[in-house]
Design a protein around this motif. Structure first.
Motif, short mmCIF file in Angstrom:
data_model
loop_
_atom_site.label_atom_id
_atom_site.label_comp_id
_atom_site.label_asym_id
_atom_site.label_seq_id
_atom_site.Cartn_x
_atom_site.Cartn_y
_atom_site.Cartn_z
N GLN A 44 4.04 6.32 -5.41
CA GLN A 44 4.57 4.85 -5.76
C GLN A 44 5.55 4.55 -4.27
O GLN A 44 5.92 3.63 -4.17
N TYR A 45 6.20 6.00 -4.39
CA TYR A 45 7.78 5.55 -3.20
C TYR A 45 7.42 5.28 -2.32
O TYR A 45 7.37 4.68 -1.59
N LEU A 46 6.20 6.57 -1.88
CA LEU A 46 6.35 6.86 -0.73
C LEU A 46 4.82 5.13 -0.06
O LEU A 46 5.50 5.16 0.91
N MET A 47 4.56 4.88 -0.64
CA MET A 47 3.81 3.41 -0.90
C MET A 47 4.44 2.28 -0.73
O MET A 47 4.37 1.75 0.57
N SER A 48 5.81 2.31 -1.56
CA SER A 48 6.08 1.16 -1.33
C SER A 48 7.31 1.28 -0.38
O SER A 48 7.16 0.06 0.70
N LYS A 49 7.27 2.63 -0.07
CA LYS A 49 8.69 2.30 1.71
C LYS A 49 7.87 2.68 2.46
O LYS A 49 8.39 3.08 3.92
N GLU A 81 -4.78 8.48 2.79
CA GLU A 81 -4.12 7.66 3.01
C GLU A 81 -2.86 7.98 3.82
O GLU A 81 -2.08 7.23 5.50
N PHE A 82 -2.12 9.15 3.69
CA PHE A 82 -0.70 9.68 4.91
C PHE A 82 -1.61 10.26 5.61
O PHE A 82 -0.82 10.77 6.82
N CYS A 83 -2.83 10.41 6.34
CA CYS A 83 -3.31 11.76 6.81
C CYS A 83 -2.54 13.14 7.25
O CYS A 83 -1.41 12.53 8.27
N CYS A 84 -1.99 13.04 6.27
CA CYS A 84 -1.10 14.79 6.68
C CYS A 84 -1.21 15.76 5.53
O CYS A 84 -2.45 15.39 4.86
N PRO A 85 -1.17 16.93 5.97
CA PRO A 85 -1.87 18.13 5.10
C PRO A 85 -0.81 17.93 3.71
O PRO A 85 0.23 17.87 3.56
N CYS A 86 -2.49 18.38 3.38
CA CYS A 86 -1.94 18.30 1.92
C CYS A 86 -2.43 20.24 1.15
O CYS A 86 -3.16 20.26 1.30
#
Length: 150
Positions: A44-49, A81-86
């Protein structure tokens, strides 16, 4: 991948979040660190910002343990969505964790070492690996060119 983006930690144990903060401070990383106690909170935080993280570390127990099916979907969605390593970590080694973790688009699974220095080394190695400018495909292509055309 946004190499200048923050490193996101999803961990419900405050002591472990402090441990990550201490390691990042020792390593003098330029990236900000964002800590969340749940996947839903992070999402929620990452998507809202509209934040695109560099790396996402998540305690696998939070992923496995029972928030609900939406947690699974949020982890999966964040990875895409974030295209980052998880990267998933745990203090327990359980084969089902590995199998379940690889059912989402994750990039690594590791067991958190018990000593500060070993854990710091593992985190540093992961960050160095993902910070490299060249992708593995570029590396392999260059290696093949050097091997066969030099």
């Amino acid at each position: 991948m946004n190499k200048k983006g923050p490193i996101v930690i999803i961990e419900d144990n405050e002591d472990d979040r402090k441990l990550f903060a201490e390691i990042f401070s020792d390593l003098k990383l330029p990236n900000k660190m964002f800590c969340f106690s749940s996947c839903n909170e992070a999402y929620q935080y990452l998507m809202s910002k509209k934040i695109k993280p560099f790396l996402l570390f998540s305690n696998i127990v939070l992923f496995q343990g029972g928030e609900d099916q939406s947690t699974y979907n949020k982890h999966k969605s964040m990875c895409l969505e974030f295209c980052c390593p998880c990267l998933f970590f745990t203090t327990l080694f359980n084969q089902c964790f590995i199998i379940d973790t690889y059912s989402v688009p994750t990039h690594s699974y590791f067991v958190k070492p018990y000593t500060f220095e070993k854990f710091k080394h593992v985190v540093d190695s992961i960050i160095q690996y993902w910070s490299k400018d060249k992708s593995m495909q570029q590396y392999k292509k260059k290696e093949l060119q050097n091997r066969y055309f030099s």
